[in-house]
Scaffold this active site. Structure first.
Site, PDB file in Angstrom:
ATOM      1  N   SER A  23       0.833  -1.191   0.000  1.00 40.75           N
ATOM      2  CA  SER A  23       0.000   0.000   0.000  1.00 40.75           C
ATOM      3  C   SER A  23       0.877   1.255   0.000  1.00 40.75           C
ATOM      4  CB  SER A  23      -0.964  -0.042   1.189  1.00 40.75           C
ATOM      5  OG  SER A  23      -2.019   0.861   1.013  1.00 40.75           O
ATOM      6  N   HIS A 178      -7.323  -5.704  -1.302  1.00 42.41           N
ATOM      7  CA  HIS A 178      -6.155  -4.865  -1.040  1.00 42.41           C
ATOM      8  C   HIS A 178      -5.282  -5.424   0.085  1.00 42.41           C
ATOM      9  CE1 HIS A 178      -3.698  -1.298  -0.899  1.00 42.41           C
ATOM     10  NE2 HIS A 178      -4.038  -1.057   0.354  1.00 42.41           N
TER      11      HIS A 178
END
Length: 200
Positions: A23, A178
């Site tokens: 991320s 994610h």
């Protein structure tokens, strides 16, 4: 953040470092590789790309939930988890977020290590990437891009841009969102081990 990592590498005399980031950590790894390629042997960028991308609404919800936990003076992680359930149904993601809880010395309640006010104020800019033109800067060493197939952060249309900034990149898709490291830890581990293993 990339400058912090560069300082750590230099201060500790590290050589040929492999940088793995997820991320925002992925953007940190990419930024470090592009800005200080002499410090980096290779990178693994996990579910992010070298482009500006607005964060999903979920991140603001996470910050709201974490602030509610801090304000509630929870004594146990189970209490914090009950609050966070209002914001995230996946126990895997909740456990990941709650991993930032700690008990400050001399206190009997848990708090978050991360500065939630700063994080909340910064969400609008956290998806930005500092380099805009791959004709001006490239990282010519190996790069692995791992993406979650159920995530929106590395869509197919950004793959050419990745190839321009990181011409030696490899792509691995993992059936996850994610938070793919938490969702599919073994698949992630295998991808990293294969990438870092000496090539014949």
């Amino acid at each position: 953040m990339a400058e912090d990592v560069a300082h750590f590498i230099r201060e500790n005399g590290l050589k040929e470092s492999s940088i793995i980031g997820h991320s925002m950590g992925a953007k940190t790894a990419m930024t470090l590789a592009l800005g200080s390629p002499d410090l980096v042997a290779n990178i693994a960028s996990v579910d992010n790309a070298p482009s500006d991308k607005s964060l999903g609404k979920g991140f603001a919800d996470y910050v709201r939930g974490m602030k509610q936990i801090d304000a509630s003076n929870c004594k146990r992680q189970a209490e914090a988890d009950e609050i966070l359930k209002q914001y995230e149904e996946s126990i895997t993601i909740r456990q990941f977020l709650l991993g930032n809880l700690y008990r400050p010395p001399g206190e009997n309640v848990t708090k978050f290590r991360v500065p939630l006010d700063v994080l909340g104020r910064s969400l609008d800019n956290l998806g930005d990437f500092p380099y805009k033109d791959p004709n001006e800067i490239r990282f010519g060493k190996p790069a692995l891009f791992v993406r979650g197939t159920k995530s929106k952060y590395v869509p197919d249309e950004v793959l050419p841009l990745i190839g321009q900034f990181f011409p030696r990149f490899r792509l691995v898709d993992i059936d996850a969102g994610h938070w793919l490291i938490s969702e599919q830890p073994e698949a992630f581990r295998q991808a990293i081990v294969e990438f870092l293993s000496p090539q014949e």
